[in-house]
Design an enzyme around this catalytic site. Structure first.
Site, PDB file in Angstrom:
ATOM      1  N   GLY A  28      23.113  -8.203 -37.952  1.00  0.00           N
ATOM      2  CA  GLY A  28      22.664  -9.372 -38.701  1.00  0.00           C
ATOM      3  C   GLY A  28      21.266  -9.828 -38.330  1.00  0.00           C
ATOM      4  N   ALA A  29      20.929 -11.093 -38.739  1.00  0.00           N
ATOM      5  CA  ALA A  29      19.548 -11.591 -38.687  1.00  0.00           C
ATOM      6  C   ALA A  29      18.668 -10.558 -39.393  1.00  0.00           C
ATOM      7  CB  ALA A  29      19.093 -11.849 -37.255  1.00  0.00           C
ATOM      8  N   HIS A  34      16.263  -3.591 -41.788  1.00  0.00           N
ATOM      9  CA  HIS A  34      17.640  -3.455 -42.295  1.00  0.00           C
ATOM     10  C   HIS A  34      17.619  -3.216 -43.815  1.00  0.00           C
ATOM     11  CE1 HIS A  34      18.381  -6.288 -38.743  1.00  0.00           C
ATOM     12  NE2 HIS A  34      19.098  -5.236 -38.442  1.00  0.00           N
ATOM     13  N   GLN A  58      28.678  -4.080 -26.380  1.00  0.00           N
ATOM     14  CA  GLN A  58      27.435  -3.365 -26.090  1.00  0.00           C
ATOM     15  C   GLN A  58      26.411  -4.242 -25.373  1.00  0.00           C
ATOM     16  OE1 GLN A  58      26.794  -2.573 -30.375  1.00  0.00           O
ATOM     17  NE2 GLN A  58      24.639  -2.944 -29.956  1.00  0.00           N
ATOM     18  N   LYS A 146      14.250   3.535 -35.010  1.00  0.00           N
ATOM     19  CA  LYS A 146      13.794   2.580 -33.977  1.00  0.00           C
ATOM     20  C   LYS A 146      14.693   2.664 -32.747  1.00  0.00           C
ATOM     21  CE  LYS A 146      12.585  -1.970 -32.829  1.00  0.00           C
ATOM     22  NZ  LYS A 146      13.788  -2.451 -32.186  1.00  0.00           N
ATOM     23  N   GLN A 150      20.203   5.689 -29.576  1.00  0.00           N
ATOM     24  CA  GLN A 150      21.446   5.319 -30.268  1.00  0.00           C
ATOM     25  C   GLN A 150      21.755   6.331 -31.366  1.00  0.00           C
ATOM     26  OE1 GLN A 150      22.345   1.181 -31.544  1.00  0.00           O
ATOM     27  NE2 GLN A 150      21.788   1.844 -33.586  1.00  0.00           N
TER      28      GLN A 150
HETATM   29  P1  AMP Z   1      20.597  -3.973 -35.410  1.00  0.00           P
HETATM   30  O1  AMP Z   1      20.998  -5.059 -36.356  1.00  0.00           O
HETATM   31  O2  AMP Z   1      19.397  -4.314 -34.587  1.00  0.00           O
HETATM   32  O3  AMP Z   1      21.760  -3.447 -34.603  1.00  0.00           O
HETATM   33  O4  AMP Z   1      20.134  -2.756 -36.309  1.00  0.00           O
HETATM   34  C1  AMP Z   1      20.947  -2.213 -37.314  1.00  0.00           C
HETATM   35  C2  AMP Z   1      20.318  -0.951 -37.817  1.00  0.00           C
HETATM   36  O5  AMP Z   1      19.009  -1.243 -38.324  1.00  0.00           O
HETATM   37  C3  AMP Z   1      20.137   0.111 -36.714  1.00  0.00           C
HETATM   38  O6  AMP Z   1      20.413   1.391 -37.267  1.00  0.00           O
HETATM   39  C4  AMP Z   1      18.674  -0.016 -36.366  1.00  0.00           C
HETATM   40  O7  AMP Z   1      18.101   1.176 -35.851  1.00  0.00           O
HETATM   41  C5  AMP Z   1      18.081  -0.363 -37.730  1.00  0.00           C
HETATM   42  N1  AMP Z   1      16.782  -1.022 -37.560  1.00  0.00           N
HETATM   43  C6  AMP Z   1      16.506  -2.111 -36.793  1.00  0.00           C
HETATM   44  N2  AMP Z   1      15.192  -2.400 -36.851  1.00  0.00           N
HETATM   45  C7  AMP Z   1      14.624  -1.466 -37.653  1.00  0.00           C
HETATM   46  C8  AMP Z   1      13.297  -1.221 -38.101  1.00  0.00           C
HETATM   47  N3  AMP Z   1      12.275  -1.968 -37.729  1.00  0.00           N
HETATM   48  N4  AMP Z   1      13.084  -0.178 -38.938  1.00  0.00           N
HETATM   49  C9  AMP Z   1      14.118   0.618 -39.326  1.00  0.00           C
HETATM   50  N5  AMP Z   1      15.401   0.434 -38.940  1.00  0.00           N
HETATM   51  C10 AMP Z   1      15.644  -0.587 -38.116  1.00  0.00           C
END
Ligand code: AMP
Length: 274
Positions: A28-29, A34, A58, A146, A150
């Site tokens: 989220g956020a 995303h 995590q 990014k 993971q």
């Molecule tokens: P998160 O909400 O941070 O767990 O991210 C969810 C997904 O969005 C994960 O697969 C991240 O790698 C991807 N993500 C987060 N930030 C970026 C970004 N700046 N560019 C591309 N994908 C992203």
């Protein structure tokens, strides 16, 4: 868009939809990073499911689980505008049992770099991703480069556990100034953000050195370190192959240059793939 807040609601929502399922797991956020994953899932599938779940397993003791930005209302609007079919927002109790069977990240890939500074982080990440992939029956699941380590571990889990899903690697989305988008950027003051720009500058310096045929990773890392002099702590500067083994010399195809730093209490990661 259907908002499913329990596993039963998710199953109910899925029943009426037919076709390939693109799945985008998030905490989220939501930001443009995303949204780029959601758009790609939308382009490549009949149905798009997004999950928003700040996964407690995590986060390590003392990390930002309780303060992690939560913006449910704005996120719901973003998903509606992005024409998401199902938004899955489960509770912690619905996702976890008391005495769980644990999936553990492999000792090499899971306990270097981010895994070294955040032991068990990747165990918790794989545990939740496995659950979400099973619940959504995704045809394709979308992850950002990014979070390079993971992504590599998820691909390994899919391979080793014979999961019937295609993992799609998505490019890093940045602000115009180069800062990689992240939900945690909201912790940064305007001054911190300027210091955070040195992360991208250090990665760019590495690229330009490689263009000039400097392939010695020790020398490249030394020069990157100088560019990062304004951050509060450098956790690692690393140059690895796709299996996350440290390289002495850059391989012109298959190298990832990664940085993790602290600006104040905020831990930021970024990387570039060659
Ligand atoms: P998160 O909400 O941070 O767990 O991210 C969810 C997904 O969005 C994960 O697969 C991240 O790698 C991807 N993500 C987060 N930030 C970026 C970004 N700046 N560019 C591309 N994908 C992203």
């Amino acid at each position: 868009m259907i908002i499913a807040k329990s596993i039963n609601e998710l199953y109910e929502a899925k029943k009426n939809l037919i076709g390939s399922i693109g799945f985008v797991p998030t905490m989220g956020a939501l930001h443009n990073g995303h949204i780029s994953l959601i758009r790609r899932a939308k382009d490549e599938n009949k149905i798009v499911i997004v999950s928003i779940f700040v996964n407690p397993t995590q986060f390590l003791e003392g990390e930002d689980f309780s303060t992690y930005p939560r913006k449910d209302l704005a996120d719901i609007e973003i998903c509606k505008m992005s024409k998401v079919d199902i938004l899955f927002m489960p509770s912690i109790n619905s996702m976890y049992k008391k005495d769980e069977l644990i999936i553990m990240a492999p000792s090499i890939g899971g306990y270097v770099l981010d895994g070294a500074s955040r032991p068990k982080h990747f165990d918790g990440m794989l545990q939740i991703v496995m659950k979400l992939l099973n619940l959504t029956s995704a045809t394709k699941a979308y992850f950002g480069k990014k979070d390079a380590q993971q992504l590599a571990l998820i691909k390994q889990m899919v391979n080793h556990y014979f999961l019937d899903v295609e993992i799609v690697e998505c490019e890093i989305i940045r602000e115009c100034n180069g800062l990689a988008m992240s939900s945690r950027n909201s912790y940064l003051s305007p001054k911190d953000k300027i210091r955070a720009l040195t992360i991208f500058q250090s990665l760019n310096l590495a690229i330009s050195m490689i263009f000039k045929k400097e392939l010695n990773t020790k020398i490249i890392k030394q020069e990157m370190k100088k560019v990062l002099s304004k951050v509060d702590k450098i956790e690692y500067i690393e140059i690895v192959n796709r299996d996350f083994h440290s390289l002495e010399s850059v391989e012109l195809q298959g190298t990832i240059i990664l940085v993790a730093v602290y600006i104040g209490d905020t831990r930021l990661i970024d990387n570039i793939w060659i």
